[in-house]
Write a protein that holds these residues in place. Structure first.
Motif, short mmCIF file in Angstrom:
data_model
loop_
_atom_site.label_atom_id
_atom_site.label_comp_id
_atom_site.label_asym_id
_atom_site.label_seq_id
_atom_site.Cartn_x
_atom_site.Cartn_y
_atom_site.Cartn_z
N ASN A 156 0.82 -1.21 0.00
CA ASN A 156 0.00 0.00 0.00
C ASN A 156 0.86 1.26 0.00
O ASN A 156 0.51 2.25 -0.64
CB ASN A 156 -0.95 -0.01 1.20
N VAL A 157 1.97 1.24 0.73
CA VAL A 157 2.87 2.39 0.73
C VAL A 157 3.50 2.57 -0.65
O VAL A 157 3.70 3.69 -1.12
CB VAL A 157 3.96 2.21 1.81
N VAL A 161 -0.31 6.08 -0.44
CA VAL A 161 -1.20 6.44 0.66
C VAL A 161 -0.87 7.87 1.08
O VAL A 161 0.17 8.41 0.71
CB VAL A 161 -1.04 5.48 1.87
N LYS A 182 3.01 9.06 -2.51
CA LYS A 182 2.07 9.82 -1.68
C LYS A 182 0.84 10.18 -2.51
O LYS A 182 0.93 10.91 -3.49
CB LYS A 182 2.73 11.10 -1.15
N MET A 185 -5.32 7.74 -1.87
CA MET A 185 -5.81 6.37 -1.72
C MET A 185 -5.33 5.54 -2.89
O MET A 185 -4.99 6.07 -3.95
CB MET A 185 -7.35 6.37 -1.67
N ASN A 186 -5.26 4.22 -2.70
CA ASN A 186 -5.01 3.32 -3.81
C ASN A 186 -6.03 2.19 -3.74
O ASN A 186 -6.58 1.91 -2.67
CB ASN A 186 -3.57 2.80 -3.78
N LEU A 189 -5.92 -0.68 -0.80
CA LEU A 189 -6.10 -0.43 0.62
C LEU A 189 -7.47 -0.88 1.16
O LEU A 189 -7.52 -1.60 2.17
CB LEU A 189 -5.86 1.05 0.94
N HIS A 234 -3.57 0.51 9.09
CA HIS A 234 -3.90 0.67 7.67
C HIS A 234 -4.85 1.86 7.47
O HIS A 234 -4.68 2.63 6.52
CB HIS A 234 -4.55 -0.61 7.14
N MET A 237 -3.23 5.21 7.48
CA MET A 237 -2.45 5.56 6.29
C MET A 237 -3.14 6.61 5.43
O MET A 237 -2.47 7.33 4.68
CB MET A 237 -2.20 4.31 5.43
N VAL A 238 -4.46 6.69 5.51
CA VAL A 238 -5.18 7.63 4.64
C VAL A 238 -5.85 8.75 5.43
O VAL A 238 -6.66 9.50 4.89
CB VAL A 238 -6.24 6.89 3.80
#
Length: 253
Positions: A156-157, A161, A182, A185-186, A189, A234, A237-238
């Motif tokens: 995810n990184v 994120v 950066k 969102m992806n 996630l 997790h 992260m967002v």
């Protein structure tokens, strides 16, 4: 079935997650001249932890659950220390080229953590061997949860994120920031969070089952709490703020 039967393993798991992370960060903040000794000392702790896993593998008691969980965290701590100190990372130790994209960037990113991934596989095999045939598998499941959620976090990184927690990487690993992305969102996630929740839910149900034994309550609560913390990480992260403040004492420099 008392409230303390659930509260104590929850608090114990949260405390070790918070305190252990802070200690590792604090050790990494010490002078570079101390890092080699720190790494070798962590190796000795690793050996004792594997012995502890072997010893507790057949202790399907509350004490056995706590022991298996603690020893698995100590095994995990060795690779965290080795990674952050720069001893167990990868063959590539340079920033990502500015024009690098797609599969090429993914390959370069994998090269930066290749040795780290191999170490995780070896440690996983060691934990499996230590607990093989035992009735208390809290240690093995602890390691598997940490491994699965860490792999998810890495992906995810890499994909992108909002909150990258850059302060957690020391100066000698700053080149790894160039492989992070950066963005708000992806697509992976929410899938990661959903799958983790689908595993956490039966763990909580197992802990709160009407006929659950003391061992079942302790072991399931520990594992469910650990996975829930990983899910929270997790989600963070967002969110538009960092978790650095939780470990300010470990990031003093």
């Amino acid at each position: 079935m008392s409230v303390s039967s659930f509260l104590f393993p929850m608090l114990y798991t949260i405390f070790l997650w918070w305190f252990g992370t802070g200690i590792i960060l604090l050790l990494n903040q010490r002078p570079r001249s101390t890092h080699q000794a720190t790494f070798w000392m962590s190796g000795m702790v690793l050996l004792f932890a594997l012995v502890g896993l072997k010893t507790s593998a057949n202790l399907n008691t509350v004490a056995g659950a706590y022991c298996g969980f603690t020893c698995a965290l100590l095994v995990w701590a060795w690779q965290e220390i080795g990674f952050l100190l720069g001893y167990v990372t990868g063959s590539r130790r340079t920033p990502c080229p500015p024009d690098c994209r797609g599969v090429r960037k993914a390959f370069y990113a994998f090269q930066t953590i290749f040795h780290h991934e191999l170490a995780l596989i070896v440690l996983g095999i060691a934990v499996a061997i230590a607990t093989w045939g035992g009735s208390n598998l809290v240690g093995l499941w602890t390691f598997l949860i940490l491994w699965a959620m860490r792999q998810s976090a890495k992906l995810n990184v890499f994909l992108g994120v909002l909150n990258l927690n850059e302060k957690f990487l020391p100066v000698h690993l700053q080149y790894m920031h160039s492989y992070f992305t950066k963005r708000a969102m992806n697509p992976l996630l929410p899938i990661s969070i959903l799958l983790a929740c689908l595993v956490a839910l039966p763990l909580w149900q197992h802990a709160f089952a009407a006929n659950a034994s003391a061992y079942q309550i302790a072991s399931s609560t520990i594992l469910a709490t650990l996975l829930s913390l990983a899910i929270l990480e997790h989600i963070m992260m967002v969110l538009p703020f960092s978790t650095d403040g939780l470990w300010k004492w470990g990031l003093r420099s």
